[in-house]
Design an enzyme around this catalytic site. Structure first.
Site, PDB file in Angstrom:
ATOM      1  N   CYS B  80       0.833  -1.205   0.000  1.00 58.06           N
ATOM      2  CA  CYS B  80       0.000   0.000   0.000  1.00 58.06           C
ATOM      3  C   CYS B  80       0.874   1.264   0.000  1.00 58.06           C
ATOM      4  CB  CYS B  80      -0.971  -0.035   1.175  1.00 58.06           C
ATOM      5  SG  CYS B  80      -2.267   1.190   1.058  1.00 58.06           S
ATOM      6  N   HIS B 174      -3.188  -5.502   1.786  1.00 55.39           N
ATOM      7  CA  HIS B 174      -2.504  -5.738   3.067  1.00 55.39           C
ATOM      8  C   HIS B 174      -2.544  -7.197   3.502  1.00 55.39           C
ATOM      9  CE1 HIS B 174      -2.095  -1.447   3.952  1.00 55.39           C
ATOM     10  NE2 HIS B 174      -3.300  -1.291   3.439  1.00 55.39           N
ATOM     11  N   GLU B 176      -0.665  -8.495   5.565  1.00 59.97           N
ATOM     12  CA  GLU B 176      -0.310  -8.535   6.992  1.00 59.97           C
ATOM     13  C   GLU B 176      -1.546  -8.455   7.891  1.00 59.97           C
ATOM     14  OE1 GLU B 176      -0.071  -5.988   5.056  1.00 59.97           O
ATOM     15  OE2 GLU B 176      -0.456  -4.113   6.143  1.00 59.97           O
TER      16      GLU B 176
END
Lengths: 294, 197
Positions: B80, B174, B176
């Site tokens: 991002c 994302h 994560e």
């Protein structure tokens, strides 16, 4: 199929703001100064809390025109405040495309009993809290970010510290409690049982925990982060000071290196006049904003 | 040979990447100063606010330090905001927004709109196998144009949202924030040179 407005994308934006500084602004020009200084987001307001205090009267959601001007002026996320319980102001802010709504005690509450039911919105909400029970009630209603309330518009960090320490102490108690005590703790806190269990499992709030209310210096920002805040809201502290651009920058740098005293000394140097500030014990009970909401 | 990985820890979702890298089987440390790049094999540039992270990188001398890290063989993965910072061109940024210019590509900031447009998307990413990746897009950018040598890895709504360039990786979303570690594992493999683009 793409799914919008999910819990994950709401909490996700809060995760992306971590380590950052969110600044109150009342004009597009101030928003540009904040962005240039390195703010991760701005809070669009008609008056900063210090002026709301000084002017009195009912404080409401900002004029949509102002919010639109600020959204047009900067590329970073733009947040806006609605009154506690004023779900129509929230609907309006969502339709404008605000990136986060702060259901905020800084404005005059529209409902003294009930907060906005926040799950039904696509836009995420942040709410203030003074203790774990209050934080979990707001999360239960759908808040995807919590911030300590502090005492806004005072330039005095003492209440933000009190609220952060209280939340930390409450979390430690839950973390160390055996499972059979959690229901009674939930009853005492006035918090949803399932969320109390989440806190025990995670050892922290189930959403990011930021700090607000009285932060005026780089040292204040670093203090709150060292106490456990994951990011900082600065309201009146920047644009009520002598040199807003410089102070804004210094607070951003302090948030990035919050545990490095040499850095903090460097960025704290020669910032000009801070906002004057108010001693909390000179405020009458009805002048305190933190006691709004339940 | 350097074995450790780092996550640029100036602002943004740092702990999530540290956990994801650890789950992908490598040692991961936060990177707060340019000197912390010493001895790293790969560096994650996390999600966050790209204008803020870019300013802080410039202020603390990270632009040259990361460029040097890459020249010396280091690998970068940008999610991002991190993808924006790795690009040579940024559209919709703030004036003179600092960037690393490591991957020849043009990135459109906030390409899918404001937060109310943010979404969870099951995404086909053939490089990871037939199983789609569950992705989280948050005020996400997209890659508007890629230069020579950049391989497109995934598209969403006709826009490029994942790509690699040699040992460097970018995603507009994302991983994560999910439990799927395939992308972090891919980056670790790329950083060690097991996968050549």
């Amino acid at each position: 199929m793409a799914e919008q407005g999910t819990w994950k994308v709401k909490v996700g934006l809060a995760e992306m703001l971590k380590g950052g500084v969110i600044m109150d602004v009342v004009t597009a020009e101030q928003a540009v100064i904040a962005e240039k200084a390195g703010a991760v987001a701005v809070m669009a307001l008609e008056r900063v809390p210090a002026d709301i205090r000084a002017n009195g009267g009912v404080a409401r959601m900002s004029d949509p025109k102002l919010i639109k001007e600020i959204m047009a002026a900067v590329t970073i996320p733009v947040m806006a405040k609605c009154r506690i319980g004023h779900f129509v102001e929230a609907q309006i802010l969502e339709s404008l495309g605000a990136d986060y709504i702060d259901e905020s005690e800084v404005l005059t509450p529209a409902d003294e009993e009930y907060h906005v039911e926040k799950h039904q919105f696509k836009v995420p909400f942040v709410c203030g809290a003074r203790n774990l029970g209050e934080a979990l009630r707001r999360i239960g209603e759908g808040a995807a970010m919590i911030r300590t309330k502090g005492e806004p518009g005072t330039g005095n960090v003492v209440e933000a510290v009190r609220h952060m320490r209280q939340i930390n102490a409450d979390i430690r108690r839950v973390k160390n409690a055996p499972d059979e005590e959690l229901m009674t703790i939930a009853k005492e806190l006035g918090a949803p049982y399932e969320l109390v269990k989440d806190v025990k499992r995670l050892g922290r709030l189930p959403v990011p925990n930021f700090s607000a209310g009285g932060i005026a210096t780089p040292a204040d920002a670093a203090l709150m982060i060292q106490l456990g805040a994951e990011a900082i809201f600065v309201g009146s502290g920047i644009f009520k000071s002598g040199d807003p651009a410089k102070r804004a920058r210094a607070i951003v740098l302090a948030a990035a290196h919050y545990n490095d005293p040499k850095q903090l000394a460097e960025v704290s140097e020669d910032l000009g006049e801070p906002m004057v500030g108010i001693n909390i014990d000179t405020l009458r009970e009805e002048e305190k904003m933190a006691t709004r909401g339940w | 040979m350097a074995e450790r990985f780092g996550v640029l820890a100036l602002q943004g979702a740092v702990p999530e990447h540290l956990r994801a890298l650890a789950a992908a089987g490598v040692e991961a440390v936060p990177v707060k100063w340019p000197a912390d790049l010493e001895g790293l094999r790969g560096l994650v540039l996390p999600g966050g606010e790209s204008t803020t992270i870019g300013d802080l990188m410039q202020h603390y001398g990270f632009i040259e330090a990361i460029q040097r890290f890459v020249q010396e063989g280091g690998a970068c993965y940008g999610t991002c905001a991190g993808a924006i910072l790795l690009a040579t061109e940024i559209v919709g940024g703030k004036p003179n927004q600092p960037r690393l210019g490591i991957i020849p590509m043009t990135v459109q900031r906030n390409g899918f709109g404001r937060q109310v447009e943010s979404a969870e998307v099951p995404l086909a990413m053939p490089v990871l196998g037939p199983e789609p990746v569950h992705t989280v897009f948050i005020r996400a950018p997209y890659i508007a144009e890629v230069g020579p040598g950049v391989e497109v890895l995934a598209e969403h709504q006709g826009k490029i949202v994942a790509a690699r360039y040699g040992r460097h990786l970018v995603t507009a979303f994302h991983p994560e924030l999910t439990e799927d570690r395939r992308i972090h594992k891919l980056f670790v493999e790329m950083a060690f040179g097991a996968v050549s683009a």
